[in-house]
Write a protein that holds these residues in place. Structure first.
Motif, PDB file in Angstrom:
ATOM      1  N   GLY A   7       0.852  -1.192   0.000  1.00  0.00           N
ATOM      2  CA  GLY A   7       0.000   0.000   0.000  1.00  0.00           C
ATOM      3  C   GLY A   7       0.881   1.233   0.000  1.00  0.00           C
ATOM      4  O   GLY A   7       2.048   1.184   0.435  1.00  0.00           O
ATOM      5  N   ASP A   8       0.369   2.340  -0.460  1.00  0.00           N
ATOM      6  CA  ASP A   8       1.169   3.573  -0.557  1.00  0.00           C
ATOM      7  C   ASP A   8       1.837   3.945   0.769  1.00  0.00           C
ATOM      8  O   ASP A   8       2.955   4.460   0.771  1.00  0.00           O
ATOM      9  CB  ASP A   8       0.328   4.739  -1.058  1.00  0.00           C
ATOM     10  CG  ASP A   8       0.037   4.645  -2.548  1.00  0.00           C
ATOM     11  OD1 ASP A   8       0.837   4.030  -3.284  1.00  0.00           O
ATOM     12  OD2 ASP A   8      -0.992   5.193  -2.982  1.00  0.00           O
ATOM     13  N   ASP A   9       1.181   3.668   1.895  1.00  0.00           N
ATOM     14  CA  ASP A   9       1.762   3.984   3.198  1.00  0.00           C
ATOM     15  C   ASP A   9       2.996   3.137   3.511  1.00  0.00           C
ATOM     16  O   ASP A   9       3.770   3.481   4.407  1.00  0.00           O
ATOM     17  CB  ASP A   9       0.733   3.792   4.319  1.00  0.00           C
ATOM     18  CG  ASP A   9      -0.375   4.832   4.273  1.00  0.00           C
ATOM     19  OD1 ASP A   9      -0.219   5.851   3.572  1.00  0.00           O
ATOM     20  OD2 ASP A   9      -1.406   4.607   4.938  1.00  0.00           O
ATOM     21  N   ASP A  10       3.184   2.051   2.776  1.00  0.00           N
ATOM     22  CA  ASP A  10       4.341   1.178   2.981  1.00  0.00           C
ATOM     23  C   ASP A  10       5.603   1.717   2.314  1.00  0.00           C
ATOM     24  O   ASP A  10       6.708   1.242   2.605  1.00  0.00           O
ATOM     25  CB  ASP A  10       4.072  -0.229   2.427  1.00  0.00           C
ATOM     26  CG  ASP A  10       2.932  -0.927   3.122  1.00  0.00           C
ATOM     27  OD1 ASP A  10       2.852  -0.850   4.366  1.00  0.00           O
ATOM     28  OD2 ASP A  10       2.117  -1.571   2.417  1.00  0.00           O
ATOM     29  N   TRP A  11       5.449   2.675   1.398  1.00  0.00           N
ATOM     30  CA  TRP A  11       6.590   3.099   0.596  1.00  0.00           C
ATOM     31  C   TRP A  11       7.800   3.548   1.422  1.00  0.00           C
ATOM     32  O   TRP A  11       8.932   3.155   1.102  1.00  0.00           O
ATOM     33  CB  TRP A  11       6.218   4.162  -0.432  1.00  0.00           C
ATOM     34  CG  TRP A  11       7.447   4.578  -1.190  1.00  0.00           C
ATOM     35  CD1 TRP A  11       8.076   5.782  -1.143  1.00  0.00           C
ATOM     36  CD2 TRP A  11       8.243   3.753  -2.042  1.00  0.00           C
ATOM     37  NE1 TRP A  11       9.204   5.768  -1.929  1.00  0.00           N
ATOM     38  CE2 TRP A  11       9.338   4.528  -2.490  1.00  0.00           C
ATOM     39  CE3 TRP A  11       8.154   2.435  -2.469  1.00  0.00           C
ATOM     40  CZ2 TRP A  11      10.310   4.038  -3.345  1.00  0.00           C
ATOM     41  CZ3 TRP A  11       9.136   1.927  -3.322  1.00  0.00           C
ATOM     42  CH2 TRP A  11      10.190   2.724  -3.753  1.00  0.00           C
ATOM     43  N   PRO A  12       7.665   4.362   2.469  1.00  0.00           N
ATOM     44  CA  PRO A  12       8.876   4.755   3.206  1.00  0.00           C
ATOM     45  C   PRO A  12       9.687   3.553   3.709  1.00  0.00           C
ATOM     46  O   PRO A  12      10.921   3.559   3.612  1.00  0.00           O
ATOM     47  CB  PRO A  12       8.327   5.592   4.374  1.00  0.00           C
ATOM     48  CG  PRO A  12       7.043   6.149   3.859  1.00  0.00           C
ATOM     49  CD  PRO A  12       6.468   5.038   2.998  1.00  0.00           C
ATOM     50  N   ARG A  40      10.878   3.553  -7.023  1.00  0.00           N
ATOM     51  CA  ARG A  40       9.427   3.300  -6.947  1.00  0.00           C
ATOM     52  C   ARG A  40       8.898   2.820  -8.298  1.00  0.00           C
ATOM     53  O   ARG A  40       8.127   1.863  -8.369  1.00  0.00           O
ATOM     54  CB  ARG A  40       8.688   4.543  -6.480  1.00  0.00           C
ATOM     55  CG  ARG A  40       7.216   4.262  -6.225  1.00  0.00           C
ATOM     56  CD  ARG A  40       6.480   5.481  -5.687  1.00  0.00           C
ATOM     57  NE  ARG A  40       5.081   5.160  -5.536  1.00  0.00           N
ATOM     58  CZ  ARG A  40       4.470   5.021  -4.369  1.00  0.00           C
ATOM     59  NH1 ARG A  40       5.115   5.206  -3.244  1.00  0.00           N
ATOM     60  NH2 ARG A  40       3.188   4.720  -4.332  1.00  0.00           N
TER      61      ARG A  40
END
Length: 161
Positions: A7-12, A40
């Motif tokens: 999910g986008d929140d996982d990117w960091p 990314r």
């Protein structure tokens, strides 16, 4: 630990892992100057591919991307790549990600899975993949410039379902 879709929140958390692995220059043939936007774009798969994360206690411990190895007539063979946070290595994260990718590929009707460039000095990964049923089909000699070992081979690994 749970393996689930990215999910986008996982990117960091994923970016930290990619940055550490790529700048270490020991296991992936990616440019160590890779920027975050480049990473990314390279790592997050679009359908029919998939990107997942292994998480525990809200922390991303590892990530995998999977999809067809080649388009068109080669699309029946899948591929996958795995990265694990340095402090989570040896704890089963890579095994869980690899098992997930294999299950996904079988369920999606792929005939096999192929890894195109496994660094031969990455003994943990080679051992894991062999334990999961992969064979080394060939090794391209001196195809990877390891920062301390010099030029080492890249394995082509394969498992037919």
């Amino acid at each position: 630990m749970m393996v689930r879709d990215f999910g986008d929140d996982d990117w960091p958390g994923v970016w930290r892992i990619i940055r550490d692995v790529v700048t270490g220059q020991e296991t992936f043939p990616y440019d160590p100057r890779m920027t975050e936007p480049q990473a990314r774009a390279m790592w997050i798969e679009s359908p029919p591919g998939r990107t997942v994360v292994a998480v525990a206690d809200g922390r991303v411990l590892g990530t995998a991307k999977m999809g067809p190895n080649r388009p068109g007539p080669g699309a029946h063979v899948s591929t996958a790549s795995f990265m694990v946070a340095p402090d989570a290595r040896g704890s089963g994260v890579g095994t869980a990600l690899c098992a997930f990718a294999l299950d996904w590929a079988r369920a999606d009707g792929y005939a096999a899975m192929q890894f195109n460039a496994v660094v031969e000095s990455n003994h943990a990964a080679v051992h894991l993949y062999r334990k999961q049923g992969f064979d080394i089909l060939a090794t391209v000699p001196r195809a990877f410039a390891h920062p301390t070992l010099g030029r080492v081979g890249l394995h082509l690994m394969y498992q037919e379902f």
